[in-house]
Design a protein around this motif. Structure first.
Motif, mmCIF file in Angstrom:
data_model
loop_
_atom_site.group_PDB
_atom_site.id
_atom_site.type_symbol
_atom_site.label_atom_id
_atom_site.label_comp_id
_atom_site.label_asym_id
_atom_site.label_seq_id
_atom_site.Cartn_x
_atom_site.Cartn_y
_atom_site.Cartn_z
ATOM 1 N N ASP A 91 -1.828 4.100 0.473
ATOM 2 C CA ASP A 91 -3.217 3.709 0.230
ATOM 3 C C ASP A 91 -3.833 3.269 1.554
ATOM 4 O O ASP A 91 -3.474 2.244 2.117
ATOM 5 C CB ASP A 91 -3.241 2.555 -0.786
ATOM 6 C CG ASP A 91 -4.662 2.213 -1.182
ATOM 7 O OD1 ASP A 91 -5.597 2.586 -0.439
ATOM 8 O OD2 ASP A 91 -4.831 1.580 -2.233
ATOM 9 N N GLY A 131 0.798 -1.225 0.000
ATOM 10 C CA GLY A 131 0.000 0.000 0.000
ATOM 11 C C GLY A 131 0.829 1.272 0.000
ATOM 12 O O GLY A 131 0.291 2.357 0.111
ATOM 13 N N GLN A 181 -5.224 -0.205 2.382
ATOM 14 C CA GLN A 181 -4.344 -1.353 2.585
ATOM 15 C C GLN A 181 -3.475 -1.235 3.832
ATOM 16 O O GLN A 181 -3.031 -2.223 4.379
ATOM 17 C CB GLN A 181 -3.442 -1.523 1.359
ATOM 18 C CG GLN A 181 -4.259 -1.791 0.102
ATOM 19 C CD GLN A 181 -3.373 -1.992 -1.089
ATOM 20 O OE1 GLN A 181 -2.442 -2.780 -1.026
ATOM 21 N NE2 GLN A 181 -3.641 -1.281 -2.161
#
Lengths: 332, 272
Positions: free
Chosen positions: A290, A274, A293
């Motif tokens: 991200d 991520g 994640q």
């Protein structure tokens, strides 16, 4: 009383712009035979906003945000289409509508530059025909809430941008507008002032049921103020969704900007799921995270463990990137 | 009827509020004022010398109905009116160019009405200041302004005069809704005021054929009428001059409203 604050149908605006050719001979040719080009600023916007709603109206520069707001406030006449704002057609009943709406244009000041803000308050109270005692009470309330006391008698030109913006927004609340248009209200302000202004807008929305229609480049304004986001691009609506969804799907990325004490060695970077290195420039590194994640704390934790840092900031991705992302995912 | 009166009273209150803030703003521009005022002193001094030479210093001589003293005071009055008129064209052109016009148009107040209130406040303020300064020179070099009832004529006709100046300037200024630059037109307008408006020279001193043309133009009503009436009261009927002013105000105001309605519908607000 209807619960709809504003409604548009196929609202469009086309400007004709004179084309200037390059160079001196071009200028002369333009003089003899001007070329006009049509520029579509807004094309066919359909939008409904309920009373009391706080809607974010987003889009990159030149997407048509300001043009739409100017049509909804009656400043511009549309090329075609219809709009009803608080039951009135803005460009036909501009003055009548003006009593009931307010507008703040972040890049234009409504305060008198050489005079203290209190003078603008007085002028506005007359222009909106406010009852004197009611005006005094309302003004004092706003002064207290926006903490304007110390600046009221200082000429506007001597105020900082943050102080000025607080005055601008307070002035726009003076006549208790039912609908407030905020065009980039936090542009150029620092984080603390931004935060304070958002709190105040939220407060007035809650207590007075003011409908807020906001444009901003700042994803923070959207996240913290609005429950619904309308994204426009090239003059048309690209996405109209709850901010929660936008957050989950689009605003789920954060950008960490680092300044390292020594050079960057990519092998030292945690191969965390991520995260993605966006840019390395000497000792400056940008990493995208991200949030679906992993979470910011975990990433920051491992970064601090591995590098000696001079500076860290965590930001939302810029609006342009959000737009690209929406495009990429098929427009929601 | 009562509702109508109440509405008009409200409009007047708004105009008064705009006037107040304009005065406050004016007082913030002290340096600008000093500059203009000293320039006025200089101009008037030059003209006093010039006219002194034309009359060969003879204070009893009468040229086309004017003595040296009358000519000099005439100049003070036309200069006071000319310099009282704010630079409306530049103001409106800037509002259109920068998009600040948006701030005016979100208010429940007519755009032209707002500018007239602000203009009138500034013009009256500046008129009296320039009149006072001009009087110092004229009094010193030409003697006291013993025009009696002429003063009443001056003040009575000046309101119409600066209103006509507003409308003429507004017509040029509103061209900014269509074209990028209005300075050229403004230049022509000002030069017309200087010449056929009778700023530099009373129209009586001009050739017969030119006087006939001037009679059909609005410019005489903004400078020549009040100044001539002040120094030569009774030479022309006050009522007739009011009538001519009123007629021009109606015609020019209609033109302004027509242009404004057309212009605002096709306005392109820049920026932001």
């Amino acid at each position: 009383m209807t619960m709809v604050a504003l409604q548009t149908h196929a609202l469009s605006k086309i400007f004709t712009v004179k084309q200037k050719r390059a160079g001196l001979t071009g200028s002369i040719r333009s003089l003899i035979k001007p070329q006009w080009e049509e520029k579509i600023a807004v094309k066919g916007i359909d939008l409904t906003v309920q009373r009391g709603e706080m809607v974010a109206f987003l889009g990159p520069n030149g997407a048509g945000k300001s043009t739409t707001i100017k049509m909804l406030t009656g400043i511009l006449h549309p090329s075609s289409g219809e709009a009803q704002v608080l039951g009135l057609t803005p460009w036909r009943e501009r003055a009548k509508l003006a009593y009931r709406i307010g507008a703040v244009f972040g890049q234009k000041s409504q305060l008198w530059y050489h005079l203290p803000p209190i003078d603008t308050f007085d002028l506005i109270s007359r222009i909106y025909e406010l009852d004197r005692s009611e005006y005094a009470a309302r003004r004092n309330d706003l002064i207290e809430r926006f903490e304007l006391g110390p600046y009221l008698n200082i000429p506007v030109r001597k105020l900082s941008l943050g102080e000025r913006m607080r005055c601008e927004i307070a002035v726009s609340f003076l006549h208790r507008p039912q609908l407030l248009f905020l065009d980039e209200p936090t542009i150029g302000l620092d984080v603390v002032v931004k935060q304070r202004i958002r709190e105040l807008i939220r407060e007035v929305n809650k207590e007075e049921g003011t409908t807020v229609f906001l444009t901003s480049h700042d994803a923070g304004d959207v996240e913290e103020l609005c429950s619904r986001a309308v994204v426009i691009h090239h003059g048309g609506i690209l996405l109209d969704a709850p901010v929660d969804r936008l957050k989950r799907e689009v605003l789920s990325r954060k950008i960490i900007s680092l300044t390292l004490a020594s050079g960057f060695d990519p092998t030292m970077l945690p191969s965390q799921v991520g995260t993605e290195v966006l840019k390395v420039e000497g000792r400056r590194v940008k990493i995208a995270v991200d949030l679906q994640q992993t979470d910011i704390e975990a990433v920051l934790g491992s970064l601090i463990g591995r590098f000696r840092l001079e500076d860290v900031t965590v930001e939302d991705p810029p609006m342009e990137e959000i737009i690209t992302h929406i495009y990429g995912s098929g427009g929601g | 009827m009562n509702a109508m009166n109440a509405m008009n009273a409200m409009k007047l209150m708004k105009a008064a509020a705009v006037a107040r803030i304009t005065w406050r703003q004016q007082l913030a521009y002290k340096t600008d004022f000093l500059m203009r005022s000293s320039f006025l002193l200089l101009i008037l001094f030059v003209f006093v010398q010039l006219w002194g030479a034309a009359y060969q210093g003879d204070t009893t001589r009468v040229i086309n109905g004017y003595t040296l003293k009358q000519i000099i005071w005439y100049l003070v009055f036309t200069e006071a009116i000319t310099m009282a008129v704010p630079a409306l064209c530049g103001l409106i052109e800037n509002e259109v160019k920068s998009g600040d016009i948006a701030i005016r148009l979100i208010r429940p107040f007519s755009y032209v009405g707002y500018h007239y209130s602000s203009y009138l406040a500034e013009a009256i303020f500046r008129f009296f200041i320039h009149l006072a300064i001009g009087s110092i020179i004229a009094w010193t070099f030409a003697g006291p302004p013993s025009f009696g009832v002429g003063w009443a004529g001056l003040f009575a006709l000046t309101l119409g005069a600066i209103t006509i100046a507003f409308l003429l300037n507004m017509i040029v200024a509103l061209c900014a809704f269509w074209v990028e630059e209005t300075r050229g037109m403004e230049f022509v307008l000002h030069k017309l005021q200087f010449t056929v408006g009778g700023m530099l020279l009373p129209l009586d001193l001009m050739p017969e054929w030119l006087q006939r043309i001037c009679a059909w133009m609005p410019f005489q009503a903004m400078l020549y009428f009040p100044a001539r009436t002040a120094v030569n009261y009774g030479e022309a009927s006050l009522l007739q001059q009011f009538g001519i002013q009123a007629a021009w105000i109606v015609v020019l105001a209609a033109a302004v409203m027509f242009m404004y309605r057309r212009g605002v519908a096709k306005l392109h607000v820049n920026g932001g």
